[in-house]
Design an enzyme around this catalytic site. Structure first.
Site, short mmCIF file in Angstrom:
data_model
loop_
_atom_site.label_atom_id
_atom_site.label_comp_id
_atom_site.label_asym_id
_atom_site.label_seq_id
_atom_site.Cartn_x
_atom_site.Cartn_y
_atom_site.Cartn_z
N GLY A 12 -4.74 42.83 -3.59
CA GLY A 12 -4.79 42.80 -2.13
C GLY A 12 -5.96 41.98 -1.61
N ASP A 13 -5.93 41.70 -0.29
CA ASP A 13 -7.00 40.99 0.39
C ASP A 13 -7.22 39.57 -0.15
OD1 ASP A 13 -7.40 43.36 1.81
OD2 ASP A 13 -8.78 44.11 0.29
N GLY A 15 -5.99 36.95 1.17
CA GLY A 15 -5.96 35.96 2.26
C GLY A 15 -4.52 35.67 2.66
N LYS A 16 -3.65 36.66 2.50
CA LYS A 16 -2.23 36.49 2.87
C LYS A 16 -2.08 36.24 4.37
CE LYS A 16 -1.46 40.59 1.24
NZ LYS A 16 -2.75 40.88 0.59
N LYS A 18 -4.16 34.84 6.44
CA LYS A 18 -4.52 33.46 6.78
C LYS A 18 -3.42 32.50 6.34
CE LYS A 18 -7.48 29.72 5.55
NZ LYS A 18 -8.45 29.20 4.61
N ASN A 38 -1.98 50.34 6.26
CA ASN A 38 -2.97 50.29 5.17
C ASN A 38 -3.44 48.86 4.97
OD1 ASN A 38 -0.34 49.67 4.33
ND2 ASN A 38 -0.55 50.56 2.31
N GLY A 40 -4.84 45.11 5.91
CA GLY A 40 -5.84 44.57 6.82
C GLY A 40 -5.88 43.07 6.61
N HIS A 41 -5.35 42.34 7.57
CA HIS A 41 -5.32 40.88 7.44
C HIS A 41 -6.25 40.25 8.46
CE1 HIS A 41 -1.93 41.59 4.94
NE2 HIS A 41 -1.11 41.93 5.92
N GLN A 223 -0.36 44.39 0.90
CA GLN A 223 -0.81 44.75 -0.44
C GLN A 223 -0.53 43.62 -1.44
OE1 GLN A 223 1.13 47.27 1.47
NE2 GLN A 223 -0.91 47.42 2.30
N VAL A 298 -11.20 45.31 5.49
CA VAL A 298 -10.87 45.14 6.91
C VAL A 298 -10.37 46.46 7.50
CG1 VAL A 298 -9.52 43.74 8.54
CG2 VAL A 298 -10.02 42.84 6.27
N ARG A 304 -15.75 46.02 -1.30
CA ARG A 304 -14.74 45.74 -2.32
C ARG A 304 -15.40 45.56 -3.68
NH1 ARG A 304 -12.06 41.26 1.61
NH2 ARG A 304 -10.80 42.65 2.88
N ASP A 332 -14.55 28.07 -1.80
CA ASP A 332 -15.89 27.80 -1.27
C ASP A 332 -16.92 28.86 -1.68
OD1 ASP A 332 -14.01 29.19 0.61
OD2 ASP A 332 -15.86 29.63 1.71
P1 GDP Z 1 -5.17 39.75 3.30
O1 GDP Z 1 -5.15 41.23 3.39
O2 GDP Z 1 -4.53 39.24 2.05
O3 GDP Z 1 -4.61 39.08 4.53
O4 GDP Z 1 -6.71 39.32 3.22
P2 GDP Z 1 -7.94 39.91 4.07
O5 GDP Z 1 -7.90 39.34 5.43
O6 GDP Z 1 -8.03 41.37 3.89
O7 GDP Z 1 -9.17 39.34 3.25
C1 GDP Z 1 -9.37 37.97 3.07
C2 GDP Z 1 -10.75 37.58 3.65
O8 GDP Z 1 -11.08 36.28 3.23
C3 GDP Z 1 -10.77 37.52 5.16
O9 GDP Z 1 -12.05 37.89 5.59
C4 GDP Z 1 -10.51 36.04 5.47
O10 GDP Z 1 -11.04 35.62 6.70
C5 GDP Z 1 -11.22 35.41 4.33
N1 GDP Z 1 -10.68 34.12 3.86
C6 GDP Z 1 -9.38 33.77 3.67
N2 GDP Z 1 -9.30 32.57 3.09
C7 GDP Z 1 -10.58 32.14 2.91
C8 GDP Z 1 -11.17 30.96 2.32
O11 GDP Z 1 -10.51 30.07 1.84
N3 GDP Z 1 -12.54 30.93 2.31
C9 GDP Z 1 -13.33 31.91 2.82
N4 GDP Z 1 -14.65 31.79 2.74
N5 GDP Z 1 -12.80 33.02 3.36
C10 GDP Z 1 -11.47 33.12 3.40
P1 IMO Z 2 -3.77 44.11 2.26
O1 IMO Z 2 -2.40 43.91 2.83
C1 IMO Z 2 -6.36 46.14 -0.61
C2 IMO Z 2 -5.20 50.19 -1.80
C3 IMO Z 2 -6.09 51.34 -1.36
C4 IMO Z 2 -5.86 52.31 -2.51
C5 IMO Z 2 -4.38 52.12 -2.83
C6 IMO Z 2 -3.46 53.16 -2.22
O2 IMO Z 2 -4.87 43.98 3.25
O3 IMO Z 2 -3.97 43.26 1.04
P2 IMO Z 2 -2.58 53.55 0.27
O4 IMO Z 2 -3.33 53.90 1.52
O5 IMO Z 2 -1.77 52.29 0.37
O6 IMO Z 2 -1.76 54.70 -0.25
O7 IMO Z 2 -3.73 53.31 -0.83
O8 IMO Z 2 -4.05 50.82 -2.37
N1 IMO Z 2 -4.71 49.33 -0.71
C7 IMO Z 2 -5.18 48.09 -0.47
N2 IMO Z 2 -6.16 47.39 -1.08
N3 IMO Z 2 -5.64 45.57 0.36
C8 IMO Z 2 -4.63 46.24 0.95
O9 IMO Z 2 -3.80 45.67 1.85
C9 IMO Z 2 -4.39 47.58 0.57
N4 IMO Z 2 -3.49 48.52 0.96
C10 IMO Z 2 -3.70 49.57 0.16
O10 IMO Z 2 -7.42 50.93 -1.27
O11 IMO Z 2 -6.60 51.92 -3.64
MG MG Z 3 -6.48 42.81 3.53
#
Ligand code: GDP
Ligand code: IMO
Ligand code: MG
Length: 429
Positions: A12-13, A15-16, A18, A38, A40-41, A223, A298, A304, A332
């Protein structure tokens, strides 16, 4: 290429959000197919930061119809809160559509999530506490409440009563909590009915008709692969299908309609919550990468866990999703390291393993076998062409392609919408 799935390849996280936002101008519909709030983008547009949880990230793009698919679980309070927040910042949310088959997260499931975690003690999963697991469990258990139930008050009441029959025993006798009142919950849910009604659609029909008309549809995962209920590090996973197959069931389209599957991956790895993570860094090294990457959740604000790029995970994600393209984000963040370790295989109890171990016990024992790639010091945040990247950064990307077996089509070099290097167009437009 009119039907594109975007999935996370790690925990997860990646950068989906973006990646989805960047494709916004080329896309007609964006369908969120799994998970709920759950997720956070983070999307950064002209320096302004948006944090989306339940709403598809595609909602920020003009001309896009954002859809909450049947595979999503919807917290109605959060839905309207997020819509109001965006509206107050001048964003148009009037095109949002919601599947009549999507399940609701009733307030009692938020409570169930939290008390269950507490009860698990040391064995807890570290969930986001949003009621995700209990709501998907209710769906499978056939005691879930769906969006369409809001429009039939007597059915809704019956269903709430049915769901609470068991849960109230648990709450009172096991968790030492007060019983939840059926009428209170029913009335709370009904209070949203009129506002939800205009948004409700047969989303499968809408999406298939759009594809018939040659429109471009993006299927947006919450996720990621390693958090997928079937293919992730069970039981340390979320409760939905976050892999590409989930897009078909979670949006109501057949696999034959899908043209490409884009995996989003960080140039390193992070994880929130409990569970195995072979390339995890601890102490100063882990802190340094967390600080450099701003790796704080987020949704829950939790720090993390951080680690190096895991090639075994990326090969596995390529396989279970049938990836056609990779988006590598946050390159970067790696600027300034002398050398960058990349995990190419695991050592499992003395044996070299190239593929994801078959059992959880073996995965818990997996130790990374690293290859050390030379780093670079030049600032790459303004680079927009692959050839303009420092040679070692180019080699890093090429090595990721070799290890994962998937071409890298986009490289992120900063959080902003514009901060990306496009090597291959993702929608074919
Ligand atoms: P998601 O849940 O997959 O949408 O990702 P999140 O938004 O939770 O986490 C990705 C984080 O990385 C966010 O704070 C974005 O603003 C940041 N981000 C995404 N792409 C880039 C990148 O290429 N460079 C940097 N420095 N940050 C990025
Ligand atoms: P995005 O879409 C990162 C993790 C939680 C926990 C496990 C189960 O932003 O990538 P839940 O509340 O879903 O039953 O929790 O999954 N988790 C994530 N970790 N990014 C997420 O979403 C997540 N959504 C759930 O931290 O370990
Ligand atoms: Mg996220």
């Amino acid at each position: 290429m009119p039907a594109v799935i975007v999935v996370g390849t790690q925990w997860g996280d990646e950068g989906k959000g973006k990646a989805t936002d960047q494709l916004g101008s080329e896309v007609d519909l964006v369908v969120k197919f799994n998970g709920g709030n759950n997720a956070g983008h983070t999307v950064v547009i002209d320096g302004e930061k948006y944090a989306l949880h339940l709403l598809p990230a595609g909602i920020l793009s003009e001309g896009v119809t954002p859809i909450i698919g049947n595979g999503v679980v919807v917290d109605l309070e959060v839905l309207f809160q997020e819509m109001e927040d965006l509206e107050s910042r001048g964003r148009d949310v009037s095109h949002l559509r919601i599947s009549s088959n999507a399940h609701i997260i009733p307030p009692y499931n938020r409570l169930m999530d939290r008390v269950t975690e507490k009860f698990l003690g040391k064995r807890q999963l570290g969930t986001t506490g949003r009621g995700i697991g209990p709501s998907y469990a209710d769906k499978m258990n056939r005691i879930g409440i769906r969006i369409q139930d809001l429009f039939d008050p007597s059915i809704l009441r019956q269903k709430v009563e049915g769901a609470l029959a068991n849960k109230n025993h648990l709450l009172v006798k096991v968790f030492n909590k007060r019983a939840v009142d059926v009428d209170e919950v029913t009335n709370e849910l009904l209070s949203y009915a009129d506002r939800v009604r205009p948004m409700v659609v047969d989303s499968s029909l809408l999406v298939n008709e759009a594809l018939d008309e040659g429109k471009t549809v993006l299927f947006e995962a919450g996720q990621a692969t390693m958090l997928d209920i079937d293919h992730g590090t069970y039981p340390f996973v979320t409760s939905s299908s976050a892999t590409a197959g989930g897009a078909c069931t979670g949006a109501g389209v057949g696999p034959t309609r899908i043209d490409s599957v884009v995996g989003v991956s960080k140039a390193y790895t992070t994880r929130v919550g409990e569970g195995p993570f072979p390339t995890e860094l601890f102490g100063d090294e882990g802190d340094e990468l967390r600080e450099r990457g701003g790796e704080f959740g987020v949704t829950t604000g939790r720090p993390r866990r951080t680690g190096w790029f895991d090639g075994v995970v990326s090969r596995y994600a390529a396989r279970v999703n049938g990836l056609t393209d990779l988006v590598i984000t946050k390159l970067d963040v790696l600027t300034g390291y002398d050398q960058i370790p990349v995990c190419v295989a695991y050592d499992v109890d003395g044996e070299r393993v190239e593929e994801m171990p078959m059992t959880q016990s073996d995965f818990h024992h997996a130790k990374p076998i690293y290859e050390y790639l030379p780093g670079w010091t030049e600032d790459i945040t303004q680079v927009r062409k692959f050839e303009d990247l420092p040679e070692n950064a180019q080699s890093y990307i090429r090595r990721i392609e070799q290890i994962s077996g998937v071409r890298v089509s986009v490289i992120g070099v900063g959080p902003g919408r514009e901060a990306a290097i496009v090597c291959h167009e993702l929608t074919g437009k």
